[in-house]
Design a protein around this motif. Structure first.
Motif, PDB file in Angstrom:
ATOM      1  N   ASP A   1      -9.760   0.721   2.645  1.00 46.07           N
ATOM      2  CA  ASP A   1     -10.936  -0.118   2.449  1.00 46.07           C
ATOM      3  C   ASP A   1     -12.172   0.773   2.534  1.00 46.07           C
ATOM      4  O   ASP A   1     -12.497   1.303   3.589  1.00 46.07           O
ATOM      5  CB  ASP A   1     -10.988  -1.216   3.515  1.00 46.07           C
TER       6      ASP A   1
ATOM      7  N   GLU B   1     -14.107  -5.574   2.712  1.00 39.06           N
ATOM      8  CA  GLU B   1     -12.945  -5.898   1.888  1.00 39.06           C
ATOM      9  C   GLU B   1     -13.324  -6.237   0.444  1.00 39.06           C
ATOM     10  O   GLU B   1     -12.841  -7.205  -0.128  1.00 39.06           O
ATOM     11  CB  GLU B   1     -12.127  -7.018   2.520  1.00 39.06           C
TER      12      GLU B   1
ATOM     13  N   LYS C   1      -6.761  -6.439   2.257  1.00 35.87           N
ATOM     14  CA  LYS C   1      -5.992  -5.188   2.292  1.00 35.87           C
ATOM     15  C   LYS C   1      -4.499  -5.471   2.464  1.00 35.87           C
ATOM     16  O   LYS C   1      -3.665  -4.911   1.746  1.00 35.87           O
ATOM     17  CB  LYS C   1      -6.495  -4.292   3.425  1.00 35.87           C
TER      18      LYS C   1
ATOM     19  N   PHE D   1     -11.901  -0.856  -2.707  1.00 32.18           N
ATOM     20  CA  PHE D   1     -10.661  -0.249  -2.231  1.00 32.18           C
ATOM     21  C   PHE D   1     -10.295   1.000  -3.023  1.00 32.18           C
ATOM     22  O   PHE D   1     -10.570   1.105  -4.214  1.00 32.18           O
ATOM     23  CB  PHE D   1      -9.501  -1.256  -2.332  1.00 32.18           C
TER      24      PHE D   1
ATOM     25  N   VAL E   1      -3.569   2.090   1.107  1.00 31.45           N
ATOM     26  CA  VAL E   1      -4.677   1.231   0.700  1.00 31.45           C
ATOM     27  C   VAL E   1      -5.818   1.467   1.689  1.00 31.45           C
ATOM     28  O   VAL E   1      -5.672   1.220   2.881  1.00 31.45           O
ATOM     29  CB  VAL E   1      -4.263  -0.257   0.684  1.00 31.45           C
TER      30      VAL E   1
END
Length: 86
Positions: A24, A40, A4, A43, A22
């Motif tokens: 996740d 991760e 991220k 996104f 951003v």
């Protein structure tokens, strides 16, 4: 560095956004193919940038994908883009 944070750094350095978020969303895809237990992988990016001026939606998406091409090869499984007109 987290995926991220790397995404945020690259987009800030290359597209100079006026707005960047951003998110996740990997936890929403737990158990799916290519979803890593540590997350991760999935996104959602909300982004506005002067770099998008005069570009079509497809061209703006390509610009983001080009900026993150290394991450998309191995780290990011899914990327949802929300391009917001500057």
């Amino acid at each position: 560095m987290t995926v991220k944070k790397n995404i945020e750094n690259k987009l800030n350095n290359q597209l100079h956004p006026t707005m960047l978020e951003v998110i996740d969303e990997s936890d929403l895809h737990r158990g799916h193919l290519h979803a890593r237990p540590e997350g991760e992988t999935h996104f959602h990016i909300r982004l506005s940038s002067p770099a998008f001026d005069g570009l079509s939606r497809v061209e703006a998406h390509r610009l983001v994908h080009d900026s993150l091409k290394e991450e998309l090869k191995e780290q990011i499984h899914a990327l949802r883009l929300e391009i917001i007109a500057p």
